[in-house]
Design an enzyme around this catalytic site. Structure first.
Site, PDB file in Angstrom:
ATOM      1  N   CYS A   1       0.789  -1.232   0.000  1.00  0.00           N
ATOM      2  CA  CYS A   1       0.000   0.000   0.000  1.00  0.00           C
ATOM      3  C   CYS A   1       0.828   1.292   0.000  1.00  0.00           C
ATOM      4  O   CYS A   1       0.456   2.242  -0.708  1.00  0.00           O
ATOM      5  CB  CYS A   1      -1.036  -0.008   1.116  1.00  0.00           C
ATOM      6  SG  CYS A   1      -0.595  -0.838   2.616  1.00  0.00           S
TER       7      CYS A   1
ATOM      8  N   GLN B   1       0.718 -10.952  -2.604  1.00  0.00           N
ATOM      9  CA  GLN B   1      -0.664 -10.563  -2.339  1.00  0.00           C
ATOM     10  C   GLN B   1      -1.342 -10.093  -3.624  1.00  0.00           C
ATOM     11  O   GLN B   1      -0.722  -9.413  -4.446  1.00  0.00           O
ATOM     12  CB  GLN B   1      -0.708  -9.431  -1.310  1.00  0.00           C
ATOM     13  CG  GLN B   1      -0.300  -9.853   0.088  1.00  0.00           C
ATOM     14  CD  GLN B   1      -0.416  -8.700   1.071  1.00  0.00           C
ATOM     15  OE1 GLN B   1       0.154  -7.639   0.849  1.00  0.00           O
ATOM     16  NE2 GLN B   1      -1.147  -8.906   2.141  1.00  0.00           N
TER      17      GLN B   1
ATOM     18  N   HIS C   1      -8.554  -0.882   0.634  1.00  0.00           N
ATOM     19  CA  HIS C   1      -7.564  -1.942   0.409  1.00  0.00           C
ATOM     20  C   HIS C   1      -8.346  -3.242   0.211  1.00  0.00           C
ATOM     21  O   HIS C   1      -9.262  -3.524   0.984  1.00  0.00           O
ATOM     22  CB  HIS C   1      -6.658  -2.141   1.629  1.00  0.00           C
ATOM     23  CG  HIS C   1      -5.957  -0.915   2.118  1.00  0.00           C
ATOM     24  ND1 HIS C   1      -4.590  -0.815   2.155  1.00  0.00           N
ATOM     25  CD2 HIS C   1      -6.432   0.261   2.625  1.00  0.00           C
ATOM     26  CE1 HIS C   1      -4.248   0.358   2.673  1.00  0.00           C
ATOM     27  NE2 HIS C   1      -5.355   1.027   2.964  1.00  0.00           N
TER      28      HIS C   1
ATOM     29  N   LYS D   1     -12.149  -3.088   8.821  1.00  0.00           N
ATOM     30  CA  LYS D   1     -12.085  -4.031   7.708  1.00  0.00           C
ATOM     31  C   LYS D   1     -13.208  -5.054   7.791  1.00  0.00           C
ATOM     32  O   LYS D   1     -13.850  -5.231   8.831  1.00  0.00           O
ATOM     33  CB  LYS D   1     -10.739  -4.753   7.708  1.00  0.00           C
ATOM     34  CG  LYS D   1     -10.452  -5.573   8.960  1.00  0.00           C
ATOM     35  CD  LYS D   1      -9.110  -6.272   8.875  1.00  0.00           C
ATOM     36  CE  LYS D   1      -8.823  -7.081  10.140  1.00  0.00           C
ATOM     37  NZ  LYS D   1      -7.604  -7.898  10.026  1.00  0.00           N
TER      38      LYS D   1
ATOM     39  N   ARG E   1       7.660 -10.708   5.350  1.00  0.00           N
ATOM     40  CA  ARG E   1       7.385 -10.538   6.780  1.00  0.00           C
ATOM     41  C   ARG E   1       8.258 -11.523   7.550  1.00  0.00           C
ATOM     42  O   ARG E   1       8.412 -12.681   7.130  1.00  0.00           O
ATOM     43  CB  ARG E   1       5.920 -10.840   7.102  1.00  0.00           C
ATOM     44  CG  ARG E   1       4.917 -10.159   6.190  1.00  0.00           C
ATOM     45  CD  ARG E   1       4.405  -8.844   6.736  1.00  0.00           C
ATOM     46  NE  ARG E   1       3.504  -8.212   5.772  1.00  0.00           N
ATOM     47  CZ  ARG E   1       2.213  -8.482   5.682  1.00  0.00           C
ATOM     48  NH1 ARG E   1       1.677  -9.363   6.510  1.00  0.00           N
ATOM     49  NH2 ARG E   1       1.470  -7.866   4.794  1.00  0.00           N
TER      50      ARG E   1
ATOM     51  N   ASP F   1      -3.094  -7.626  -4.302  1.00  0.00           N
ATOM     52  CA  ASP F   1      -3.421  -6.354  -3.669  1.00  0.00           C
ATOM     53  C   ASP F   1      -4.055  -5.385  -4.665  1.00  0.00           C
ATOM     54  O   ASP F   1      -3.666  -5.337  -5.843  1.00  0.00           O
ATOM     55  CB  ASP F   1      -2.140  -5.706  -3.134  1.00  0.00           C
ATOM     56  CG  ASP F   1      -2.176  -5.544  -1.626  1.00  0.00           C
ATOM     57  OD1 ASP F   1      -3.278  -5.575  -1.070  1.00  0.00           O
ATOM     58  OD2 ASP F   1      -1.106  -5.389  -1.025  1.00  0.00           O
TER      59      ASP F   1
ATOM     60  N   HIS G   1      -5.765  -1.152  -4.487  1.00  0.00           N
ATOM     61  CA  HIS G   1      -6.142   0.010  -3.690  1.00  0.00           C
ATOM     62  C   HIS G   1      -7.000   0.911  -4.556  1.00  0.00           C
ATOM     63  O   HIS G   1      -6.605   1.294  -5.659  1.00  0.00           O
ATOM     64  CB  HIS G   1      -4.907   0.744  -3.177  1.00  0.00           C
ATOM     65  CG  HIS G   1      -4.109  -0.086  -2.226  1.00  0.00           C
ATOM     66  ND1 HIS G   1      -3.106  -0.946  -2.655  1.00  0.00           N
ATOM     67  CD2 HIS G   1      -4.196  -0.243  -0.884  1.00  0.00           C
ATOM     68  CE1 HIS G   1      -2.610  -1.581  -1.594  1.00  0.00           C
ATOM     69  NE2 HIS G   1      -3.243  -1.172  -0.515  1.00  0.00           N
TER      70      HIS G   1
END
Length: 649
Positions: free
Chosen positions: A341, A388, A521, A475, A370, A390, A392
């Site tokens: 992000c 991911q 997100h 979320k 991570r 992902d 946005h």
């Protein structure tokens, strides 16, 4: 003292009365059937004095769910007594057996031991036999309150009990429970006697465990057991465990050559083999096609970023335990990317935006890193580097609800495509008492309200989980139950009014003034690694045709049919289907068996008759078993397979 029953009726009992006293006041049959109770919502046994004014519910065998934690804990004490008898029968003194903690857990219990010699897996059936003997003795569980000095004197030989007792407040009464000659430090609760415990239990395994979870402490031997109210439940549980082993994605990933984890590359860093790469790319292509239809634009960002980027976003401060350490390059500090992000925020900020430009939907299959403890790593489902899906969405406040509903529709479509229809929806909100959240309260209230309004508009059942929000916004999580009944948190949609503030993102409104966008997100898969691991187990490696890394195996009956088989393979390959020929010297049945073990969805068997008529005999794997068709025109079959592949049936 007064006790209130579930129907609101009050009982007058003498001070210090127990749940058993309450049951006897109601009637002798209930006193005979009672196993435990709840007092003000907390589990208690029949021997524990009740507080004045308590609202109680008595538990009998008609309440197996409420009774389970109690009988599992009591069985843990029975096992601990059985272990003592096991070692004493082998000449060891009772003082040689020392015990750590032994709580009940989901489906069972565990107990930690410091033993004179290790307990072997093959010893567990004998421990079970001794447990059944102790149950047959019908020993009452006796509860006794003592002061700290007496508790310490009870366990002079056991340093683990001494440490636990020493850590308790001096003015607190300590409880000991005894059955027969076995006494243990315990808060309870327990069943009235060993004779009331169910016999549907099994000792499962042993392992090592650091005392109190600290690697500087001694390693104790932990013994696990499971228990249920009925034998049928136990058998169903054991069957589910065997099925889970059969479906284990680490086992199938190796057998089907999907992925490997090489210690020379690094723990938690999977290598995708050709078969797994096909599977992963099919998933990405599926989602990219859906995103294209919904107006997403693809972007690509680097795998590292300047440390200041993650400090600005707050990821460096708020996820410090899971970030890899920064590295210094040319007097600047960089870090492996923990989230996509912040990079997408800077892409949005790369040029001025007008209200007419919004919404801006940026999507990326971005790899992030991570730090996970080595003991938590698990195949593909818990890794250190993962990709991911992902995206946005930067939108105006008036667009937020419609954009959220669009993402919700996409995520539900993704889950249904893979037969994941048992889903519960969890709204994670801010815990007002926590300091981990950033941004104005008004932002949070607006974002939380928009999420709840959206899920209510489409009629989704949901729960609210205070404290489960991301640090920058609330979320909606999708918690999916697989074919084995296990729950997985997969897709997530997050509403974020705070990162645009931290990165000073704006758009020019109709009034000519700067306004702040809101960001959604979203990641329907969550991560490709985890999603693939779950998919492998969900399908047990039997992927539908469109996902299968190896879709079609053509099996010539004899060597003279190899040429025809190869011609068919070339046609299927040219059409975009993944087809192979088994031209080995094995007999046909052996070739079929090999394809079966490789879980290839479609097998085409060709011989003289098929070659002459341009036909194939089809053997197909289905959820119901095998489906066979003979004399199928090849052109018709090719069209059928292509339709199934393209439609992702």
């Amino acid at each position: 003292m007064h006790i209130t029953l579930p129907d609101g009726k009050q009982l007058d009992l003498p001070q210090g009365a127990t749940a058993l006293d309450a049951a006897q006041a109601i009637g002798p049959r209930l006193a005979q059937d009672a196993l435990a109770a709840t007092a003000n919502g907390e589990l208690v046994d029949l021997m524990t004095p009740l507080p004045d004014g308590a609202r109680i519910t008595l538990i009998t065998k008609k309440n197996p769910a409420e009774a389970a934690p109690v009988f599992r804990h009591s069985l843990g004490h029975v096992m601990s007594q059985a272990v003592g008898e096991f070692y004493r029968a082998r000449g060891h003194a009772a003082e040689a057996i020392k015990r750590g903690v032994g709580p009940s857990i989901e489906n069972g219990w565990y107990q930690d031991f410091d033993l004179p010699e290790p307990l072997r897996e093959e010893d567990l059936p004998e421990i079970e036999r001794l447990m059944r003997e102790i149950i047959a003795r019908g020993l009452p569980f006796n509860r006794r309150e003592v002061q700290k000095a007496e508790a310490l004197a009870q366990f002079p030989h056991d340093p683990y009990k001494q440490e636990l007792i020493a850590g308790l407040p001096d003015d607190e009464a300590i409880t000991l429970y005894a059955q027969g000659d076995y006494v243990d430090l315990c808060r309870g609760p327990h069943f009235p006697s060993t004779g009331r415990l169910p016999g549907s239990f099994k000792l499962m395994s042993t392992s090592g465990a650091y005392w109190r979870g600290n690697e500087k402490n001694p390693i104790l031997q932990r013994v696990y057991g499971v228990a249920f109210a009925t034998q049928k439940e136990l058998e169903e549980y054991l069957h589910a465990l065997e099925e889970a082993k059969r479906r284990d994605h680490r086992k199938l990933g190796k057998e089907l050559e999907l992925f490997t984890i090489d210690p020379l590359v690094g723990r938690g860093l999977p290598l995708w083999l050709p078969g797994g790469t096909v599977l992963r790319e099919e998933l990405a292509a599926f989602l990219k096609a859906q995103q294209f239809q919904r107006g997403y634009q693809g972007v690509i960002t680097p795998n590292i970023g300047n440390l200041e980027l993650y400090k600005t976003s707050g990821h460096y401060q708020n996820y410090s335990d899971s970030n890899f350490s920064p590295i210094t390059v040319d007097d600047e500090e960089y870090m492996l990317k923990p989230m996509n992000c912040p990079h997408h925020m800077r892409i949005y900020a790369s040029k001025p935006r007008s209200y007419r430009d919004l919404p801006v939907r940026l999507a990326e299959f971005g790899t992030v890193y991570r730090y996970e403890q080595s003991g938590e790593l698990n195949g593909l489902t818990r890794v250190r580097g993962f990709t991911q899906d992902d995206a946005h969405i930067f939108c105006r406040p008036d667009q937020l609800k419609s954009e959220f509903l669009n993402v919700l529709d996409l995520t539900v479509l993704v889950l249904k495509t893979f037969g994941m229809n048992d889903v519960r929806f969890r709204v994670g909100t801010r815990d007002p008492g926590s300091e981990k959240y950033v941004g104005e309260t008004s932002y949070w209230e607006m974002a939380e309200g928009q999420i709840i309004a959206a899920v209510e508009e489409v009629g989704l059942p949901y729960s609210v989980e205070p404290g489960d929000a991301a640090f920058y916004g609330p979320k909606l999580d999708f918690v999916v139950k697989d074919v084995l009944g296990r729950e997985w948190q997969l897709g997530t949609i997050q509403v974020d009014p705070n990162l645009p503030e931290r990165f000073d993102l704006t758009y020019v409104g109709e009034d000519g003034q700067d306004h702040r966008p809101i960001v959604i997100h979203r990641a329907p898969f969550g991560s490709l690694e985890r999603f693939v691991g779950i998919l492998i187990e969900h399908y047990a490696g039997d992927f539908p045709l469109w996902l299968a890394p190896r879709q079609v195996m053509i099996i010539p009956i004899a060597d003279r049919h190899n040429e025809y088989a190869e011609a068919l393979r070339a046609e299927l390959h040219a059409a975009g289907l993944r087809a192979e020929v088994d031209d080995s010297s094995n007999r046909m049945q052996a070739k079929v068996r090999t394809a079966e073990l490789s879980k290839i969805p479609v097998m085409l068997i060709v011989g003289d008759r098929e070659a002459e008529a341009r036909e194939v005999s089809v053997r197909e794997r289905t959820p119901e078993g095998h489906k066979e068709r003979k004399g199928v025109a090849f052109d018709d079959l090719k069209a059928e397979l292509l339709e199934r592949y393209k439609s992702r049936a």
